[in-house]
Design an enzyme around this catalytic site. Structure first.
Site, mmCIF file in Angstrom:
data_model
loop_
_atom_site.group_PDB
_atom_site.id
_atom_site.type_symbol
_atom_site.label_atom_id
_atom_site.label_comp_id
_atom_site.label_asym_id
_atom_site.label_seq_id
_atom_site.Cartn_x
_atom_site.Cartn_y
_atom_site.Cartn_z
ATOM 1 N N HIS A 69 -3.772 15.567 5.522
ATOM 2 C CA HIS A 69 -3.803 15.592 4.047
ATOM 3 C C HIS A 69 -3.457 14.208 3.486
ATOM 4 O O HIS A 69 -4.154 13.697 2.599
ATOM 5 C CB HIS A 69 -2.805 16.636 3.532
ATOM 6 C CG HIS A 69 -2.601 16.606 2.056
ATOM 7 N ND1 HIS A 69 -3.305 17.409 1.186
ATOM 8 C CD2 HIS A 69 -1.768 15.854 1.279
ATOM 9 C CE1 HIS A 69 -2.916 17.148 -0.058
ATOM 10 N NE2 HIS A 69 -1.985 16.212 -0.017
ATOM 11 N N GLU A 70 -2.401 13.597 4.019
ATOM 12 C CA GLU A 70 -2.014 12.271 3.532
ATOM 13 C C GLU A 70 -3.079 11.234 3.863
ATOM 14 O O GLU A 70 -3.325 10.311 3.081
ATOM 15 C CB GLU A 70 -0.662 11.863 4.150
ATOM 16 C CG GLU A 70 0.500 12.778 3.784
ATOM 17 C CD GLU A 70 0.687 12.930 2.284
ATOM 18 O OE1 GLU A 70 0.371 11.987 1.538
ATOM 19 O OE2 GLU A 70 1.143 14.006 1.851
ATOM 20 N N HIS A 92 -5.789 11.140 1.286
ATOM 21 C CA HIS A 92 -5.525 10.294 0.123
ATOM 22 C C HIS A 92 -5.963 8.852 0.389
ATOM 23 O O HIS A 92 -6.503 8.180 -0.491
ATOM 24 C CB HIS A 92 -4.029 10.309 -0.218
ATOM 25 C CG HIS A 92 -3.572 11.585 -0.852
ATOM 26 N ND1 HIS A 92 -4.120 12.074 -2.010
ATOM 27 C CD2 HIS A 92 -2.603 12.477 -0.495
ATOM 28 C CE1 HIS A 92 -3.522 13.201 -2.354
ATOM 29 N NE2 HIS A 92 -2.604 13.475 -1.441
ATOM 30 N N GLU A 96 -5.386 16.053 -5.056
ATOM 31 C CA GLU A 96 -4.709 16.839 -4.021
ATOM 32 C C GLU A 96 -5.659 17.868 -3.404
ATOM 33 O O GLU A 96 -5.614 18.121 -2.195
ATOM 34 C CB GLU A 96 -3.480 17.532 -4.608
ATOM 35 C CG GLU A 96 -2.374 16.599 -5.069
ATOM 36 C CD GLU A 96 -1.763 15.789 -3.935
ATOM 37 O OE1 GLU A 96 -1.813 16.257 -2.776
ATOM 38 O OE2 GLU A 96 -1.246 14.697 -4.200
#
Length: 421
Positions: free
Chosen positions: A278-279, A282, A358
């Site tokens: 997930h990070e 970004h 997100e």
């Protein structure tokens, strides 16, 4: 006149607080849609009865405090102005007309000390609340140390900003806002660059991930995502909180992916890999740079609006607010009040953009690790650890949620599983 203003402001604040209390505690919103009851997104499925009760109670108190605290801040700035305290602080400055940075430092120290004292009971209540609900594990001494560090870090940065700001206002009462924005660009980027290596270590200890096997797997994911990184960092948060978190911070060579040790202690390897993916999402989607651009655009609009509002307010209400002229430092509380208000009213838009980013990062992580079950269990564990509301009231979502609600995140993953089947 000042007394009437004060009474009206207190009455207005009281009416607003009562309205928000009713909305948060008695509007009956936040129920799970019938279609999702009994599914993996339903907190009744993955949370115990006690966790559900504490989550509902804790979330309502936190939400009410949020909606009351910001207008209370405006009220404090208003009273500092109408009581003449701000003007008095300026008159107490030694060496008038010499060494602008010293004058700014004295004024900012007096204003910061006063607001620190006024807001301390509220901050202490939040700390006690978090302790009582099992979120915080931090000792009072450690919490107080963080508050003192906060005070001095904010004080140092504010002195520099205020000194430059009022120097620019004195140079040009019409173009100061644009010149201030131009100077804030390199200053903001500089702060983002040094934050991971200078500011963050003041509060916690950061070190490379000690689980080298896990680090190898995370770096393998980073390689698949074409992310140039050599280390993943962990931070010792267990002595402060039971909550879970991971984040990306910094820019350029100081960019870091950081895992809280609480996350490492509580989640499985697959769940941690999902969070890391997930990070990485970004990074791949360049959200950090979009965030910087959005921040700078917001700052430009905010400074422009402030430059329009401040002179108008001073012309019409300067006598009541005890403000003699725009370029005097005693007008600072008005500047802070306006900017705080603008940030508050613009937060639904900034939160909406953040929630979109997100969601994109979630989808990227699901595709990268190809383990939707780990994604669902991760979101469930995050909910339980933070006693989060999975489906908050609409205003709470608009003003508080920079991430999609857990109901949305879990149901989206579940839908992806359904499509595959």
């Amino acid at each position: 006149m000042a007394k009437k203003w004060g009474i009206r402001a207190l009455l207005l604040f009281g009416v607003y607080a009562l309205a928000m209390y009713y909305y948060i505690f008695h509007n009956g919103s936040g129920d799970i849609p019938a279609a999702l009851k009994g599914t993996v997104a339903d907190p009744h499925v993955f949370m115990s009865g006690r966790e559900l009760y504490l989550s509902e109670e804790y979330s309502k108190i936190k939400n009410f405090l949020f909606f009351v605290a910001t207008p209370f801040e405006w009220l404090v700035y208003l009273f500092i102005l109408i009581t003449g305290l701000s003007l008095a602080f300026e008159r107490w400055i030694p060496l008038q007309n010499k060494w602008a940075i010293l004058q700014s430092a004295v004024y900012v120290f007096l204003l910061s000390l006063l607001t620190f004292i006024v807001f301390f009971p509220l901050e202490f209540f939040r700390y006690v609340l978090s302790k009582n609900y099992g979120i915080s594990t931090q000792s009072f001494n450690s919490w107080m140390r963080d508050n003192v560090i906060d005070f001095w870090v904010n004080f140092g940065m504010t002195v520099v900003i205020v000194t430059v700001l009022y120097w620019l206002i004195n140079k040009s009462t019409k173009k100061w806002w644009f010149n201030a924005w131009l100077l804030m660009i390199p200053f903001s980027i500089f702060l983002m660059f040094i934050q991971p290596v200078v500011i963050d270590p003041l509060y916690n200890d950061f070190y490379p991930l000690t689980n080298k096997d896990l680090e190898t797997k995370i770096l393998s994911l980073a390689e698949q995502a074409n992310i140039p990184t050599e280390h993943v960092y962990e931070v010792n948060m267990a002595e402060k909180t039971n909550a879970l978190n991971a984040y990306v911070t910094g820019i350029g060579s100081n960019a870091r992916i950081v895992l809280w040790d609480t996350t490492l202690n509580r989640l499985s390897e697959n769940e941690i890999l999902f969070i890391m993916a997930h990070e990485m999402g970004h990074y791949v989607e360049k959200h950090i740079y979009f965030g910087i651009a959005g921040y700078l655009l917001t700052m430009l609009i905010g400074l422009w609006l402030t430059a329009r509002l401040m002179p108008w307010i001073i012309i019409h209400f300067g006598r009541v607010l005890k403000i003699k002229r725009l370029n005097a430092i005693h007008s600072l509380p008005l500047f802070l009040l306006i900017t705080s208000f603008l940030l508050f009213v613009s937060s639904p838009l900034s939160n909406y953009i953040s929630r979109y980013q997100e969601t994109r990062a979630d989808l990227y992580a699901i595709e990268l690790v190809d383990d939707p079950e780990a994604a669902i269990s991760t979101f469930q564990e995050l909910t339980k650890a933070g006693l989060s509301e999975v489906n908050p009231p609409l205003l709470v979502k608009w003003f508080r949620y920079s991430h999609p609600t857990m109901l949305e995140r879990i149901s989206k993953v579940a839908n992806e599983i359904g499509k595959e089947e």
